[in-house]
Write a protein that holds these residues in place. Structure first.
Motif, PDB file in Angstrom:
ATOM      1  N   PRO A   1       0.815  -1.232   0.000  1.00 45.98           N
ATOM      2  CA  PRO A   1       0.000   0.000   0.000  1.00 45.98           C
ATOM      3  C   PRO A   1       0.843   1.275   0.000  1.00 45.98           C
ATOM      4  O   PRO A   1       0.491   2.262  -0.667  1.00 45.98           O
ATOM      5  CB  PRO A   1      -0.810  -0.102   1.301  1.00 45.98           C
ATOM      6  N   THR A   2       1.972   1.267   0.727  1.00 46.86           N
ATOM      7  CA  THR A   2       2.813   2.471   0.763  1.00 46.86           C
ATOM      8  C   THR A   2       3.440   2.718  -0.612  1.00 46.86           C
ATOM      9  O   THR A   2       3.516   3.856  -1.083  1.00 46.86           O
ATOM     10  CB  THR A   2       3.901   2.336   1.846  1.00 46.86           C
ATOM     11  N   ALA A   3       3.869   1.639  -1.265  1.00 41.76           N
ATOM     12  CA  ALA A   3       4.436   1.783  -2.610  1.00 41.76           C
ATOM     13  C   ALA A   3       3.372   2.325  -3.574  1.00 41.76           C
ATOM     14  O   ALA A   3       3.652   3.213  -4.393  1.00 41.76           O
ATOM     15  CB  ALA A   3       4.974   0.436  -3.098  1.00 41.76           C
ATOM     16  N   GLU A   4       2.166   1.808  -3.455  1.00 46.98           N
ATOM     17  CA  GLU A   4       1.089   2.277  -4.336  1.00 46.98           C
ATOM     18  C   GLU A   4       0.800   3.757  -4.113  1.00 46.98           C
ATOM     19  O   GLU A   4       0.603   4.514  -5.069  1.00 46.98           O
ATOM     20  CB  GLU A   4      -0.186   1.443  -4.104  1.00 46.98           C
ATOM     21  N   ARG A   5       0.809   4.171  -2.839  1.00 50.63           N
ATOM     22  CA  ARG A   5       0.551   5.586  -2.542  1.00 50.63           C
ATOM     23  C   ARG A   5       1.649   6.472  -3.113  1.00 50.63           C
ATOM     24  O   ARG A   5       1.384   7.534  -3.672  1.00 50.63           O
ATOM     25  CB  ARG A   5       0.448   5.802  -1.027  1.00 50.63           C
ATOM     26  N   ALA A   6       2.907   6.044  -2.952  1.00 47.76           N
ATOM     27  CA  ALA A   6       4.023   6.862  -3.446  1.00 47.76           C
ATOM     28  C   ALA A   6       3.931   7.025  -4.967  1.00 47.76           C
ATOM     29  O   ALA A   6       4.139   8.122  -5.496  1.00 47.76           O
ATOM     30  CB  ALA A   6       5.353   6.229  -3.052  1.00 47.76           C
ATOM     31  N   LEU A   7       3.617   5.945  -5.661  1.00 43.94           N
ATOM     32  CA  LEU A   7       3.498   6.010  -7.125  1.00 43.94           C
ATOM     33  C   LEU A   7       2.357   6.950  -7.516  1.00 43.94           C
ATOM     34  O   LEU A   7       2.492   7.755  -8.448  1.00 43.94           O
ATOM     35  CB  LEU A   7       3.264   4.606  -7.697  1.00 43.94           C
ATOM     36  N   ALA A   8       1.244   6.869  -6.800  1.00 46.84           N
ATOM     37  CA  ALA A   8       0.102   7.736  -7.092  1.00 46.84           C
ATOM     38  C   ALA A   8       0.482   9.197  -6.851  1.00 46.84           C
ATOM     39  O   ALA A   8       0.154  10.077  -7.652  1.00 46.84           O
ATOM     40  CB  ALA A   8      -1.098   7.334  -6.239  1.00 46.84           C
ATOM     41  N   THR A   9       1.194   9.459  -5.741  1.00 45.44           N
ATOM     42  CA  THR A   9       1.623  10.829  -5.429  1.00 45.44           C
ATOM     43  C   THR A   9       2.469  11.390  -6.566  1.00 45.44           C
ATOM     44  O   THR A   9       2.328  12.552  -6.958  1.00 45.44           O
ATOM     45  CB  THR A   9       2.479  10.845  -4.137  1.00 45.44           C
TER      46      THR A   9
END
Ligand SMILES: [Zn+2]
Lengths: 348, 226
Positions: free
Chosen positions: A63-71
């Motif tokens: 989830p943290t990786a997904e958030r960073a990519l989205a950011t």
């Protein structure tokens, strides 16, 4: 040509994923910095519980990786290299980040760089203040580390000048907070109380400052005990503990020793720039006193903003980008985390 | 469909590629090392070697089946972190499999025709266990107990699989069958229904069965003598 580096951090209680862009001229730009912290789960134990941290890392990693990519507005196919904290840190916690990083690198078919967490704390400053002059001096202060480092090249050449012989500065904060019945982690509540108190109210000892002590090593164990003794004596006399004054006097002792030794080390080595990083760098008295003393000594002071000072993935991505730019050979996919990785080993 | 199977719940570092059809499973490539301390180090290389042995590429995979324990090693998380990141990068679903069910699935495909138990080593003088009917459907567990406590639940001469059954054969009073650790075919068989139906997988959450060892601090210790 610009390259995108994804950085993963899981050495302690923060799961961090950061994304940076390495430009052709060697400068590194911050694109995303997402962190999931398990600090609240550790609070009732008064310190980081390794198994609790490891469980939280596993849950938070994707989830943290997904958030960073989205950011950053990027997808994994845009990533040109993966960097991960290989050490030092908690073995079980490091393992989660390293396992994920290896899988990302294998699946995306991009190079992997297992890098040093401590060097990451220094490299992160380039995201805010640009390239580091060579050499510079770094003071790393956090719950896990207290070190003075000479940095000739953050990607390849770091030498330890001094470190704590017992507790890290941040650990002393946590222990003193407990004595003063302030919450965990101790840094922010002590800083807040100290701003209301008198830093000269109590003369707490300055550890390792005697003529025969190692000039650039630190000790905070004696200071922590001195605070506990002072509080117990006041309690025995039936007095109300002047929490603000104790906090301010303790904080003054910490900031005094840290800045005095850092400025002296820079002056003696003829180094013109001091970088202060790590969770304790956000401490108000430390940064104020460091600024005063650096001005007096004619030293440039660089302190990354608080968000970059605490553990995060952007610092690992930034270091990975510098290591990539330096042409260092990538890590093998049978890379293992090294919980006691020395600071001189910047990538493995 | 091509399925990557991963398990790190036992001392074995297990990776393999399996072709799954409604008619059955075929193992195309597999790489296993027995080393309880090497999960973090070896798993990704093992995945790449198994994929190469299968004559395919990671991007050809349709799904991943990952053992979620129970397992006593910190390496349990290496398998799940690896599977999670592979699934994220490749855009394929990751199916969680109870590692004991993977052993049971392998037992049930043999000529086993009576209920049985799967037992693995939980360290600290305990075992992880689950019981199954002859078809391989779980009837009880997973649980964690001392072998002597588990023995009370088992009829004399019960058939048992798993490394824990070998280690505690006498205390459990069981007849030991293979396999000792989860196999790639067993992992895929245990996830077979969901894989074939394309059901969205459940969360990839480890079966820890134990709480973390951690003590809340008591009263502050005094540093001065009273
Ligand atoms: Zn740190």
């Amino acid at each position: 040509m610009a390259r995108i580096v994804l950085g993963i951090e899981s050495s302690c209680d923060e799961t961090g994923v950061g994304l940076v862009r390495l430009h052709g001229d060697g400068t590194v730009e911050l694109l995303a910095d997402d962190v999931a912290s398990s600090v609240e789960q550790h609070a009732r134990f008064g310190g980081v519980v390794p198994e609790v941290a490891s469980r939280a890392h596993l849950e938070a990693m994707t989830p943290t990786a997904e958030r960073a990519l989205a950011t950053a507005g990027l997808s994994l196919s845009d990533v040109d290299a993966i960097a991960v904290t290989a050490g030092p840190g908690l073995a079980g916690a490091l393992l989660v980040g390293v396992a994920a990083a290896k899988a990302y690198a294998a699946a995306l078919n991009v190079p992997l760089f297992g890098v040093n967490h401590l060097a990451g704390h220094i490299a992160v400053d380039t995201l805010q203040h640009g390239p580091l002059p060579s050499p510079c001096l770094a003071l790393l202060v956090s719950g896990g580390h207290t070190q003075l480092l000479r940095v000739d090249d953050v990607a390849t050449t770091i030498t330890e000048i001094g470190s704590t012989v017992d507790d890290a500065a941040g650990e002393a904060y946590d222990k003193v907070a407990r004595v003063l019945e302030l919450p965990y982690p101790g840094g922010p509540p002590i800083d807040t109380a100290a701003r209301r108190g008198n830093p000269a109210a109590i003369a707490f000892p300055r550890g390792m400052t005697g003529p025969r002590d190692a000039a650039f090593d630190f000790s905070f164990s004696g200071l922590k005990t001195a605070v506990a003794r002072w509080v117990e004596a006041a309690e025995r006399r039936g007095e109300t503990i002047p929490v603000d004054d104790v906090a301010a006097s303790f904080q003054e002792a910490v900031a005094d020793v840290l800045t005095a030794k850092a400025v002296r080390a820079a002056t003696e080595a003829g180094i013109g720039t001091l970088v202060i990083s790590g969770g304790v760098a956000a401490n108000s008295r430390l940064s104020t006193l460091a600024a005063e003393r650096c001005v007096e000594a004619g030293i440039e002071l660089r302190v990354p903003r608080p968000r970059l000072c605490t553990d995060n993935g952007a610092m690992i991505a930034a270091l990975g980008a510098h290591v990539l730019a330096a042409g260092v050979k990538p890590s093998a996919l049978d890379l293992s985390a090294d919980p006691s990785l020395p600071v001189s080993t910047i990538s493995i | 469909m091509l399925v990557l199977a991963i398990d790190t719940a036992t001392p074995a570092v297990t990776a393999g590629v399996v072709a799954l059809e409604p008619s059955g499973v075929r193992v195309l490539g597999t790489r296993v090392t027995q080393d309880a301390r090497a999960h973090g180090e070896l798993l990704t290389p093992h995945v790449l070697e198994a994929v190469a042995q299968a004559g395919t590429h990671l991007r050809e995979l349709d799904a991943i089946a990952c053992g979620i324990g129970p397992g006593p090693y910190t390496g349990l998380r290496a398998g799940m972190a690896t599977a999670g990141a592979l699934g994220h990068s490749l855009g394929v679903p990751v199916y969680p499999v109870c590692s004991l069910d993977a052993i049971a699935a392998e037992v049930a495909t043999g000529d086993q025709n009576a209920p049985f138990v799967v037992v693995t080593d939980a360290r600290r003088k305990e075992v992880y266990w689950a019981t199954y009917d002859a078809s391989g459907a779980r009837t009880d567990g997973p649980g964690v107990q001392r072998p002597a406590e588990l023995a009370v639940r088992l009829a004399a001469g019960t058939v048992a699989a798993g490394q824990g059954a070998e280690l505690h054969r006498e205390a459990l009073g069981v007849t030991v069958l293979q396999p000792a650790t989860p196999t790639v075919a067993g992992l895929v068989r245990a996830a077979r229904e969901g894989l074939l139906a394309g059901t969205p997988p459940g969360p990839l959450t480890p079966l820890y069965l134990r709480r973390p060892d951690a003590q809340e601090p008591g009263q502050r210790k005094r540093v001065t003598a009273l």
